[in-house]
Design a protein around this motif. Structure first.
Motif, PDB file in Angstrom:
ATOM      1  N   TYR A 135      -2.462  -6.482  -7.388  1.00  0.00           N
ATOM      2  CA  TYR A 135      -1.270  -6.048  -7.022  1.00  0.00           C
ATOM      3  C   TYR A 135      -0.172  -7.140  -7.777  1.00  0.00           C
ATOM      4  O   TYR A 135       0.733  -6.737  -8.401  1.00  0.00           O
ATOM      5  N   VAL A 136      -0.585  -8.525  -7.809  1.00  0.00           N
ATOM      6  CA  VAL A 136       0.353  -9.378  -8.468  1.00  0.00           C
ATOM      7  C   VAL A 136       0.295  -9.139 -10.136  1.00  0.00           C
ATOM      8  O   VAL A 136       1.442  -9.273 -10.815  1.00  0.00           O
TER       9      VAL A 136
ATOM     10  N   HIS B  87      -2.806  -1.546   1.603  1.00  0.00           N
ATOM     11  CA  HIS B  87      -2.101  -2.704   0.933  1.00  0.00           C
ATOM     12  C   HIS B  87      -0.416  -2.412   0.997  1.00  0.00           C
ATOM     13  O   HIS B  87      -0.123  -1.587  -0.035  1.00  0.00           O
ATOM     14  N   GLU B  88       0.370  -2.972   1.938  1.00  0.00           N
ATOM     15  CA  GLU B  88       1.823  -2.250   2.132  1.00  0.00           C
ATOM     16  C   GLU B  88       2.457  -2.865   0.909  1.00  0.00           C
ATOM     17  O   GLU B  88       3.406  -2.002   0.288  1.00  0.00           O
TER      18      GLU B  88
ATOM     19  N   GLN C  90      -0.439   1.509 -12.842  1.00  0.00           N
ATOM     20  CA  GLN C  90      -2.058   1.685 -13.026  1.00  0.00           C
ATOM     21  C   GLN C  90      -2.464   0.577 -12.145  1.00  0.00           C
ATOM     22  O   GLN C  90      -3.444   0.707 -11.486  1.00  0.00           O
ATOM     23  N   PHE C  91      -2.092  -0.470 -12.256  1.00  0.00           N
ATOM     24  CA  PHE C  91      -2.358  -1.815 -11.416  1.00  0.00           C
ATOM     25  C   PHE C  91      -2.247  -1.675  -9.672  1.00  0.00           C
ATOM     26  O   PHE C  91      -2.922  -1.864  -9.068  1.00  0.00           O
ATOM     27  N   PHE C  92      -1.187  -1.098  -9.479  1.00  0.00           N
ATOM     28  CA  PHE C  92      -0.792  -0.801  -8.266  1.00  0.00           C
ATOM     29  C   PHE C  92      -1.802   0.381  -7.528  1.00  0.00           C
ATOM     30  O   PHE C  92      -2.111   0.113  -6.424  1.00  0.00           O
TER      31      PHE C  92
ATOM     32  N   ALA D  39       5.690  -1.359  -3.812  1.00  0.00           N
ATOM     33  CA  ALA D  39       5.777  -1.596  -5.320  1.00  0.00           C
ATOM     34  C   ALA D  39       5.657  -0.511  -6.114  1.00  0.00           C
ATOM     35  O   ALA D  39       6.301   0.054  -7.237  1.00  0.00           O
ATOM     36  N   CYS D  40       4.633   0.398  -5.881  1.00  0.00           N
ATOM     37  CA  CYS D  40       4.266   1.568  -6.471  1.00  0.00           C
ATOM     38  C   CYS D  40       5.403   2.486  -6.257  1.00  0.00           C
ATOM     39  O   CYS D  40       5.877   3.147  -7.183  1.00  0.00           O
ATOM     40  N   ARG D  41       5.915   2.683  -5.264  1.00  0.00           N
ATOM     41  CA  ARG D  41       7.002   3.782  -4.911  1.00  0.00           C
ATOM     42  C   ARG D  41       8.200   3.308  -5.664  1.00  0.00           C
ATOM     43  O   ARG D  41       8.862   4.091  -6.338  1.00  0.00           O
ATOM     44  N   ASN D  42       8.479   2.109  -5.555  1.00  0.00           N
ATOM     45  CA  ASN D  42       9.674   1.789  -6.418  1.00  0.00           C
ATOM     46  C   ASN D  42       9.599   1.868  -7.692  1.00  0.00           C
ATOM     47  O   ASN D  42      10.570   2.042  -8.695  1.00  0.00           O
TER      48      ASN D  42
END
Length: 481
Positions: A196-197, A225-226, A213-215, A231-234
């Motif tokens: 995630y980071v 993993h909220e 890809q990382f998300f 972050a993926c949605r944003n």
């Protein structure tokens, strides 16, 4: 006391392990303690010794398991409880560590090491509390400060490292954040927090496709993993909205582009680099819509987010040029040229400097009330109108102050016409050259004789007035109908 052959063999392995431990050859010590355990798996001290060795090898999770096995075999094994507590502390489990150190103090109340470690556990809990409060208040520097000190006590805590890395990313310190996350991934390639980071760093560096890809990978490892999901949605929403805006701009639909960039800016205020580009894009659309002041504000917002963003400086400089704010334009072009010494940037700077120089002179076009692209006929008509308007004879009955002001304007009109009606002088004036080089000081009465200019233009009598030769040279008698 008699020993079985296996017990004797186990003791022999333990002694060899101790010898290697003393030499700091922890790998060999580990091997011999393992042999001792294999020979005699019910001996708590063997697990305790191997735990100590694993701790020296920074393999704290394995050391924790051995320590726990040791105290399961012997609940009064003081060193076992102490090592278990140290492992918990190194892994960031301060409350569990505290319980272990408390157990040691129950077995041996005067144990100073246990008391010190108990204090360390309390300190670690306080740093955690401060970090949680700092994160809630978005004081990411405070969180990094707390985590640095927490990691001095809990060097193997991935949770603390991840929190530090996330805050470093939120502070724009991407290389440091990536380094921390990469270190964790080298040890555990499936660590969802580290993935995630890594994605967060890429996202904030405007590498949105790679970030996604990382998300996605993080969500495969930990579907709940909220932070990765948000972050993926944003990231996807930001990319889509920005691309919609770009397409609208390409289609010359500047109003739609402006609105789409505005909507994109609302998605994630933390994404500094992408938002800097969005502000600059909106400024470009705003300039097309003649919203020049707003475009300047947007460029300034982009520069505040990323003070190395050359495109924003160039866009703002052009807006300053369009609004004749030449000093500000020169300042921005100087900044650009200092950063990127290209011939184009040099030319832009020179043009702005020339316009600044020209702006400090008397604006003859403004004096005559014409545009800079005025034709010869337009200049003549403008002179005729202004000369008649400000001629001293027309204001002979006015107060001395008004007469003086009108005479000044009359001379300025003559100066302006003399320069703009002469093709060579006009070219030099338009190019910013000093006319003094050719003709002396334009304000000098010896050169610009306003009355002579007036007389030459009108031929002594024309259009509603007559020249009165009895009233002195250069005076006219006006008959306005």
């Amino acid at each position: 006391m008699s020993f079985s052959p296996l017990s004797s063999l186990a003791e022999s392995f333990k002694e060899q392990g101790n010898a290697y431990y003393s030499k700091k050859d922890y790998s060999q010590a580990f091997n011999y303690y393992t042999k001792a355990i294999d020979a005699c798996p019910k001996n708590a001290s063997y697990y305790g010794n191997r735990a100590a060795t694993l701790m020296m090898l920074c393999r704290f999770r394995e050391a924790l398991e051995d320590s726990q096995q040791a105290v399961r075999l012997d609940d009064c094994f003081m060193k076992g409880h102490l090592r278990e507590g140290k492992c918990h502390l190194s892994l960031g489990n301060a409350m569990a560590a505290n319980r272990c150190f408390q157990k040691v103090l129950e077995l041996e109340p005067s144990n100073r090491e246990a008391q010190q470690e108990k204090n360390n556990a309390a300190t670690l809990l306080e740093y955690q509390r401060m970090a949680d409060f700092g994160f809630e208040k978005r004081d990411f520097r405070k969180v990094v400060y707390c985590m640095d000190r927490a990691l001095a006590l809990a060097s193997a805590c991935h949770r603390f490292k991840i929190l530090k890395a996330e805050c470093l990313a939120l502070l724009g310190r991407y290389p440091e954040a990536q380094s921390v996350a990469s270190d964790i991934l080298r040890m555990d390639s499936t660590n969802a927090d580290a993935l995630y980071v890594r994605g967060l760093c890429l996202y904030y560096e405007d590498c949105i496709d790679k970030a996604v890809q990382f998300f996605v990978q993080a969500l495969k490892m930990a579907p709940d993993h909220e932070k990765a999901r948000l972050a993926c949605r944003n990231a996807k929403a930001l990319k889509a909205k920005k691309e919609e805006g770009n397409q609208a701009f390409k289609n010359n639909n500047y109003e739609a582009a402006y609105q789409l960039y505005t909507e994109a800016l609302a998605i994630d205020p933390n994404n500094i680099k992408t938002n800097a580009k969005l502000y600059c894009n909106r400024a470009t659309a705003g300039a097309k819509l003649k919203k020049v002041d707003q475009a300047i504000e947007d460029c300034t917002s982009a520069i505040k987010l990323d003070d190395t963003y050359i495109k924003a400086y160039l866009r703002r400089a052009q807006c300053y040029m369009d609004t004749e704010q030449y000093e500000e334009a020169v300042r921005d072009y100087e900044k650009v040229y200092q950063t990127e010494k290209t011939s184009d940037h040099k030319q832009m700077l020179k043009k702005a400097q020339m316009e600044l120089k020209k702006s400090k002179r008397k604006d003859y076009y403004k004096v005559l009330g014409v545009g800079k692209n005025a034709t010869e006929d337009e200049i003549k008509k403008a002179y005729r109108k202004r000369a008649l308007m400000h001629h001293p004879d027309r204001h002979s009955s006015a107060t001395p102050e008004v007469q003086k002001e009108e005479e000044k304007k009359f001379k300025e009109v003559g100066e302006a016409f003399t320069v703009l009606s002469d093709p060579k002088k006009k070219v030099r004036y338009d190019n910013g050259h000093d006319l003094e080089d050719d003709v002396g000081n334009p304000g000098d009465h010896d050169y610009f004789d306003a009355n002579n200019i007036f007389r030459a233009f009108f031929g002594g009598h024309s259009g509603g007035f007559t020249f009165d030769s009895n009233s002195g040279p250069g005076n006219f008698f006006f008959q306005f109908g």
